[in-house]
Design an enzyme around this catalytic site. Sequence first.
Site, PDB file in Angstrom:
ATOM      1  N   TYR A 156      12.294 -34.191 -14.361  1.00  0.00           N
ATOM      2  CA  TYR A 156      10.840 -34.106 -14.281  1.00  0.00           C
ATOM      3  C   TYR A 156      10.378 -34.111 -12.820  1.00  0.00           C
ATOM      4  O   TYR A 156      11.111 -34.505 -11.915  1.00  0.00           O
ATOM      5  CB  TYR A 156      10.168 -35.263 -15.031  1.00  0.00           C
ATOM      6  CG  TYR A 156      10.383 -36.630 -14.418  1.00  0.00           C
ATOM      7  CD1 TYR A 156       9.552 -37.110 -13.409  1.00  0.00           C
ATOM      8  CD2 TYR A 156      11.435 -37.450 -14.838  1.00  0.00           C
ATOM      9  CE1 TYR A 156       9.750 -38.351 -12.838  1.00  0.00           C
ATOM     10  CE2 TYR A 156      11.644 -38.699 -14.271  1.00  0.00           C
ATOM     11  CZ  TYR A 156      10.795 -39.145 -13.261  1.00  0.00           C
ATOM     12  OH  TYR A 156      11.003 -40.372 -12.690  1.00  0.00           O
ATOM     13  N   MET A 198      -5.139  -6.823   8.778  1.00  0.00           N
ATOM     14  CA  MET A 198      -4.580  -5.790   9.632  1.00  0.00           C
ATOM     15  C   MET A 198      -5.683  -4.788  10.004  1.00  0.00           C
ATOM     16  O   MET A 198      -6.764  -4.791   9.448  1.00  0.00           O
ATOM     17  CB  MET A 198      -3.447  -5.071   8.896  1.00  0.00           C
ATOM     18  CG  MET A 198      -2.288  -5.988   8.515  1.00  0.00           C
ATOM     19  SD  MET A 198      -1.168  -6.322   9.882  1.00  0.00           S
ATOM     20  CE  MET A 198      -1.722  -7.915  10.403  1.00  0.00           C
ATOM     21  N   ARG A 254      -3.654   3.207   8.460  1.00  0.00           N
ATOM     22  CA  ARG A 254      -3.904   1.901   7.838  1.00  0.00           C
ATOM     23  C   ARG A 254      -2.619   1.081   7.810  1.00  0.00           C
ATOM     24  O   ARG A 254      -1.524   1.612   7.719  1.00  0.00           O
ATOM     25  CB  ARG A 254      -4.405   2.055   6.402  1.00  0.00           C
ATOM     26  CG  ARG A 254      -5.811   2.609   6.256  1.00  0.00           C
ATOM     27  CD  ARG A 254      -6.213   2.608   4.783  1.00  0.00           C
ATOM     28  NE  ARG A 254      -7.610   2.966   4.579  1.00  0.00           N
ATOM     29  CZ  ARG A 254      -8.046   4.202   4.370  1.00  0.00           C
ATOM     30  NH1 ARG A 254      -7.184   5.199   4.356  1.00  0.00           N
ATOM     31  NH2 ARG A 254      -9.336   4.437   4.174  1.00  0.00           N
ATOM     32  N   HIS A 310     -15.194  -8.851   3.001  1.00  0.00           N
ATOM     33  CA  HIS A 310     -14.123  -9.714   3.499  1.00  0.00           C
ATOM     34  C   HIS A 310     -14.295 -11.143   3.019  1.00  0.00           C
ATOM     35  O   HIS A 310     -13.357 -11.783   2.524  1.00  0.00           O
ATOM     36  CB  HIS A 310     -14.105  -9.663   5.034  1.00  0.00           C
ATOM     37  CG  HIS A 310     -13.080 -10.555   5.662  1.00  0.00           C
ATOM     38  ND1 HIS A 310     -13.362 -11.849   6.065  1.00  0.00           N
ATOM     39  CD2 HIS A 310     -11.772 -10.360   5.950  1.00  0.00           C
ATOM     40  CE1 HIS A 310     -12.280 -12.396   6.572  1.00  0.00           C
ATOM     41  NE2 HIS A 310     -11.297 -11.514   6.524  1.00  0.00           N
ATOM     42  N   SER A 339      14.367 -41.844  -9.016  1.00  0.00           N
ATOM     43  CA  SER A 339      13.142 -41.101  -8.734  1.00  0.00           C
ATOM     44  C   SER A 339      13.062 -40.932  -7.221  1.00  0.00           C
ATOM     45  O   SER A 339      13.090 -41.919  -6.482  1.00  0.00           O
ATOM     46  CB  SER A 339      11.906 -41.843  -9.245  1.00  0.00           C
ATOM     47  OG  SER A 339      10.734 -41.112  -8.947  1.00  0.00           O
ATOM     48  N   LYS A 387       0.827  -1.201   0.000  1.00  0.00           N
ATOM     49  CA  LYS A 387       0.000   0.000   0.000  1.00  0.00           C
ATOM     50  C   LYS A 387       0.865   1.257   0.000  1.00  0.00           C
ATOM     51  O   LYS A 387       0.657   2.178  -0.801  1.00  0.00           O
ATOM     52  CB  LYS A 387      -0.926  -0.023   1.215  1.00  0.00           C
ATOM     53  CG  LYS A 387      -1.987   1.069   1.215  1.00  0.00           C
ATOM     54  CD  LYS A 387      -2.933   0.898   2.414  1.00  0.00           C
ATOM     55  CE  LYS A 387      -3.714  -0.394   2.313  1.00  0.00           C
ATOM     56  NZ  LYS A 387      -4.685  -0.560   3.425  1.00  0.00           N
ATOM     57  N   CYS A 435       8.742 -38.151  -7.348  1.00  0.00           N
ATOM     58  CA  CYS A 435       7.383 -38.668  -7.497  1.00  0.00           C
ATOM     59  C   CYS A 435       6.594 -38.641  -6.196  1.00  0.00           C
ATOM     60  O   CYS A 435       5.510 -39.220  -6.104  1.00  0.00           O
ATOM     61  CB  CYS A 435       7.408 -40.094  -8.059  1.00  0.00           C
ATOM     62  SG  CYS A 435       8.241 -41.280  -6.983  1.00  0.00           S
ATOM     63  N   GLY A 489      -8.141  -7.613   5.078  1.00  0.00           N
ATOM     64  CA  GLY A 489      -8.824  -7.693   6.356  1.00  0.00           C
ATOM     65  C   GLY A 489      -7.979  -8.214   7.502  1.00  0.00           C
ATOM     66  O   GLY A 489      -8.458  -8.369   8.612  1.00  0.00           O
ATOM     67  N   ARG A 539      -3.712  -1.839  -5.797  1.00  0.00           N
ATOM     68  CA  ARG A 539      -2.876  -3.035  -5.651  1.00  0.00           C
ATOM     69  C   ARG A 539      -3.297  -4.010  -6.730  1.00  0.00           C
ATOM     70  O   ARG A 539      -4.394  -3.896  -7.289  1.00  0.00           O
ATOM     71  CB  ARG A 539      -3.043  -3.672  -4.268  1.00  0.00           C
ATOM     72  CG  ARG A 539      -4.472  -4.083  -3.947  1.00  0.00           C
ATOM     73  CD  ARG A 539      -4.609  -4.502  -2.509  1.00  0.00           C
ATOM     74  NE  ARG A 539      -5.995  -4.748  -2.145  1.00  0.00           N
ATOM     75  CZ  ARG A 539      -6.439  -4.886  -0.911  1.00  0.00           C
ATOM     76  NH1 ARG A 539      -5.590  -4.789   0.103  1.00  0.00           N
ATOM     77  NH2 ARG A 539      -7.708  -5.115  -0.649  1.00  0.00           N
TER      78      ARG A 539
END
Length: 898
Positions: free
Chosen positions: A856, A109, A98, A461, A769, A28, A836, A107, A342
């Site tokens: 992989y 803070m 804020r 919220h 693997s 912010k 895996c 919501g 934001r």
Amino acid sequence: MDSKKYVYTFGGGNAEGDKSMKQLLGGKGANLAEMSSIGLPIPPGFTLSAEVCKYYNENSEEWQEGVEEQLQQSVHFLEALMGLKFGDASDPLLVSVRSGAAISMPGMMDTVLNLGLNDRSVQGLAKKTGNERFAYDCYRRFIDMFGNVVMGIDHDTFEEVLQNLKDEKGVNLDTELGITELKDLVDRYKAVYRKNTGYMFPQDPNEQLHYAINAVFGSWSSKRAKTYRKINRITGLLGTAVNVQAMVYGNMGDDCATGVCFTRNPADGTNELYGEFLVNAQGEDVVAGIRTPRNISELKKDMPVSYKELLEVTEKLEQHYKDMQDIEFTVQQGKLYILQTRNGKRTGDAAVKIAVDMVDEGLISKKEAVKKLVEPGHLDQLLHPQLSENEVSEDDIIGKGLPASPGAAVGKVVFNSDQAEEEHEKGEPVILVRIETSPEDVGGMSAANGILTSRGGMTSHAAVVARGWGKPCVAGCDEIIINYESQSFTNGEVTVHAGDWISIDGAKGIVMKGKKPVQEPTFSDNFYTFMEWVDELRDMDVRTNADTPEDARRARSFGAQGIGLTRTEHMFFGEKRIKAMRQMIISETEAERREALQTLLPYQKNDFIEIFGAMEGLPVTVRLLDPPLHEFLPDEEEEIQALSDELNIPLRDLKRKIRFLKEFNPMLGHRGCRLGITYPEITEMQARAILEAAVHLKKEGKKVLPEIMIPLVGTSEEFIHQHEVIDHVAAEVFEEKGESVEYKVGTMIEIPRAALVADKIAEEAEFFSFGTNDLTQMTYGYSRDDAGKFLEVYMREGILQDDPFQILDEEGVGQLVKTATYKGRKVKPDLKVGICGEHGGDPSSVRFCYNLGLNYVSCSPYRVPVARLAAAQAMLMAEDTDTDRLNKNGQAKELELV
């Protein structure tokens, strides 16, 4: 004196920060500075950095030396810019306080508005504005927020007082209270404050400011903030910054408004201004869901000039940030102010559409779309089931609200968060039903399958958090009345009690009684387009864990590039198969075992024909039998008796055999390759089934790439023994069938010793693997089945940051993966290496595997798209940071080893 800078000003077209300083100024604060620099109409102010928050929470709630002086200088800066005086009785400067962390936490803070008001300055504000009602409305809001946020008084206590006054006066809305009633309300709020704190409401604005700043800093360590960070795996932040801004007012009259808007629809991605506003209100009224707001399109009619200006500003912001923006704004007597922007939270559908549209519009590149606009979690959302269309009728619908977050959810009704968490622990699906949610509800919201509120809009919220988490949510369903005391809700005709089943459709905003069936999701053209870009930008494969042809086909449709793990033990539980399997287990001689295995062979062969067929042309890794044999035998007396009768074995002999096979510590017992070495006929049968299936398909003209994986190897000798058995069977099969296929034999690295002697094993193995489930279990010494008893406490106490069975422990288990990969490729540079375990679908674990140069990752079918995106983002991140990767095809680089 400390000369370090802690407070950063912005306003008047200048700023001491910019958008790159999010870690220090929070999202912010950094964006307020950025917007000020590019000339947008924002109220001026200043930001206390997150470093002050960190120091405050670590040093007995004290500030660093120099912060107080810089704070006063910044207040003077604001006074000069606004031409007002903080604490002045006749013309007061009022501010908002804020929070704002580097990562958006809706919501989580605390916020305080109208700070600086007291019994004298409220009169000055009334005189200056000529609007006494406005002044006292601001004052009562300030007492409420200050009492709640700073002093910890339950907000409902103030709400109860307000509702009592409205009931006394016979009005429904806050705006219907006159000046006399508002003055009375201020006095009643002060009484609440004094009763709950033992103190009079503070009249010194500087004292108010210090208390408010500290409350925001303190809220970083609140239970709800910690819960939100834990659920969202947010770590490594300093704390929250604090933003102090000159107040602008949306509640001065009917020429004032406040609202929240998105530059595109956050639910479906449509390129349209999307949001809500309230006339004569303050911003908290919109985001807190206290009043149900109006659609942003209606602002064009009420305030056409401000609406036109808002369109121009939102377009400029999106062009500047190159992402969909979530914007808070206020109109004060016809003048537009931007309070915050934001990157907007969005659903999975919206994320993909926005990414594709922005590339088509020329706003961003494909690479930027893949890297920044779609998160792995967004794709996970797209895989949520939907309600079956033909099972939903108008008669079933008991309420309609706003489609706050898409997806179908079915569960039992609960009315509070604690109950939702308790039921979730029992494995019960629940729908959390609240009048409105607040940050205190995040634990229950996370535990629930879906969320239903009777109050609040698309930016409430409940809506924002649900969309961020991919939870189905119906918000603002004002057709139902919720009664917490009786634990029920009703639409006037149907009453639903706690424990009753309901179904919600978060895409349509409907609530239905009973359990409704759900159906598999479908994917848009945008999804396939985006995933094509993903695949263009990654060089690590993604396979799947699949034990059935159905799983294999599903995973292939999701883009799997083969199977990284087929667990053969899951194939033995059919009615006919389990009988033969049990016969084999209780056999006393090799001949008896071979006879039973011969019965199992055609079943196994057919399984592999179907799975290889589903994955034609792609590699399929089959793990040989892994669990201990007793897991296939019954435990209950009745089942043991039935098995005795079925196999015609004396009950006493069967019980003796079961006792003999039972193990004290089966995870470390007679399982994996140990079974194959003790009973090589088991390995022989499985190898024959795999290779006969492969030859069968090859004769049909299909390409098959079988990879046989030997489990639980801890020594190279174990691997050699089983490899020789497999090669011997292969030679027999190829001679018998007059055909051969290429096959690979490798091992699952799941024992720490195997990782440490990986160079010796690699001399014989063609692939590794990593079975990170067991590797984690054996490295930590945690039983995966029992660790749930203490892992939650460990994470709560900060002993562990994450559940190591969900997110790969890079510091410990990861070092074993790194060591084994390095040692294996030092011996065999072209060694194929994959993972895996469950970690193969976790984005952070995928990034770790990418940086190690693994070929992989393999994960469950529904996680395949997520892993594909995570692999592409890992590659792009490595490019950005110039991260060295362990070469997956050539010589391994020298790495620091454990």
